[in-house]
Design a protein around this motif. Structure first.
Motif, PDB file in Angstrom:
ATOM      1  N   LEU A 180       0.823  -1.219   0.000  1.00 15.40           N
ATOM      2  CA  LEU A 180       0.000   0.000   0.000  1.00 15.40           C
ATOM      3  C   LEU A 180       0.856   1.268   0.000  1.00 15.40           C
ATOM      4  O   LEU A 180       0.566   2.219  -0.728  1.00 15.40           O
ATOM      5  CB  LEU A 180      -0.938  -0.004   1.200  1.00 15.40           C
ATOM      6  CG  LEU A 180      -2.125  -0.952   1.100  1.00 15.40           C
ATOM      7  CD1 LEU A 180      -2.901  -0.977   2.407  1.00 15.40           C
ATOM      8  CD2 LEU A 180      -3.031  -0.544  -0.037  1.00 15.40           C
ATOM      9  N   VAL A 181       1.902   1.276   0.806  1.00 11.42           N
ATOM     10  CA  VAL A 181       2.782   2.450   0.858  1.00 11.42           C
ATOM     11  C   VAL A 181       3.484   2.652  -0.481  1.00 11.42           C
ATOM     12  O   VAL A 181       3.578   3.786  -0.982  1.00 11.42           O
ATOM     13  CB  VAL A 181       3.803   2.308   2.009  1.00 11.42           C
ATOM     14  CG1 VAL A 181       4.927   3.317   1.896  1.00 11.42           C
ATOM     15  CG2 VAL A 181       3.106   2.453   3.352  1.00 11.42           C
ATOM     16  N   LEU A 182       3.974   1.569  -1.073  1.00 14.30           N
ATOM     17  CA  LEU A 182       4.664   1.700  -2.359  1.00 14.30           C
ATOM     18  C   LEU A 182       3.714   2.136  -3.469  1.00 14.30           C
ATOM     19  O   LEU A 182       4.116   2.897  -4.367  1.00 14.30           O
ATOM     20  CB  LEU A 182       5.370   0.393  -2.725  1.00 14.30           C
ATOM     21  CG  LEU A 182       6.590   0.051  -1.871  1.00 14.30           C
ATOM     22  CD1 LEU A 182       7.175  -1.288  -2.298  1.00 14.30           C
ATOM     23  CD2 LEU A 182       7.647   1.140  -1.954  1.00 14.30           C
ATOM     24  N   LEU A 183       2.464   1.666  -3.434  1.00 10.49           N
ATOM     25  CA  LEU A 183       1.486   2.120  -4.422  1.00 10.49           C
ATOM     26  C   LEU A 183       1.211   3.616  -4.283  1.00 10.49           C
ATOM     27  O   LEU A 183       1.200   4.355  -5.279  1.00 10.49           O
ATOM     28  CB  LEU A 183       0.181   1.344  -4.275  1.00 10.49           C
ATOM     29  CG  LEU A 183       0.045   0.090  -5.103  1.00 10.49           C
ATOM     30  CD1 LEU A 183      -1.195  -0.694  -4.703  1.00 10.49           C
ATOM     31  CD2 LEU A 183      -0.010   0.421  -6.574  1.00 10.49           C
ATOM     32  N   ALA A 184       1.001   4.068  -3.046  1.00 10.42           N
ATOM     33  CA  ALA A 184       0.762   5.496  -2.809  1.00 10.42           C
ATOM     34  C   ALA A 184       1.979   6.311  -3.209  1.00 10.42           C
ATOM     35  O   ALA A 184       1.853   7.392  -3.824  1.00 10.42           O
ATOM     36  CB  ALA A 184       0.416   5.727  -1.339  1.00 10.42           C
ATOM     37  N   PHE A 185       3.169   5.797  -2.888  1.00 11.27           N
ATOM     38  CA  PHE A 185       4.401   6.493  -3.254  1.00 11.27           C
ATOM     39  C   PHE A 185       4.547   6.579  -4.771  1.00 11.27           C
ATOM     40  O   PHE A 185       4.868   7.647  -5.316  1.00 11.27           O
ATOM     41  CB  PHE A 185       5.603   5.762  -2.647  1.00 11.27           C
ATOM     42  CG  PHE A 185       6.922   6.414  -2.922  1.00 11.27           C
ATOM     43  CD1 PHE A 185       7.350   7.495  -2.163  1.00 11.27           C
ATOM     44  CD2 PHE A 185       7.739   5.955  -3.939  1.00 11.27           C
ATOM     45  CE1 PHE A 185       8.563   8.091  -2.414  1.00 11.27           C
ATOM     46  CE2 PHE A 185       8.959   6.547  -4.202  1.00 11.27           C
ATOM     47  CZ  PHE A 185       9.370   7.629  -3.432  1.00 11.27           C
ATOM     48  N   ALA A 186       4.294   5.454  -5.460  1.00 13.31           N
ATOM     49  CA  ALA A 186       4.449   5.437  -6.915  1.00 13.31           C
ATOM     50  C   ALA A 186       3.451   6.375  -7.590  1.00 13.31           C
ATOM     51  O   ALA A 186       3.808   7.107  -8.533  1.00 13.31           O
ATOM     52  CB  ALA A 186       4.268   4.010  -7.432  1.00 13.31           C
TER      53      ALA A 186
END
Length: 99
Positions: free
Chosen positions: A12-18
């Protein structure tokens, strides 16, 4: 924290970051590279957090002297409580009892 919770949070964090990096830069290549770097940094942080937890638990156990640990059982019987009481008689094999 269990690994499954960590993995869900990481995704979830990597998706939001991307998504946010893509909206800021407009470049797929830059988004990919920065997201990979972010994922590596999060993994390193998780590793050191687990290492710290293990180190703390080890230092707490080493500070507790064994003389302060109270046991209900005599020193010779070191069986866990869930195994029940010690049995001296074991029935013979084959399912039949002697007698």
């Amino acid at each position: 924290m269990s690994f499954l919770l960590f993995l869900r949070g990481l995704i979830l964090v990597l998706l939001a970051f991307a998504i946010s990096i893509y909206l800021l830069t407009g470049s797929l290549w830059s988004t990919f590279v920065q997201t990979v770097i972010c994922g590596i940094l999060i993994q390193i942080g998780y590793f050191f957090a687990v290492l710290l937890l293990v180190w703390r638990s080890g230092s707490k156990e080493s500070k507790t002297p064994k003389s302060q640990i109270a046991r209900d059982e005599p020193e010779g019987d070191q069986r866990p409580r869930h195994l029940g009481k010690k049995v001296d008689h074991v029935p013979p094999r084959g399912g039949r009892s002697a007698g």
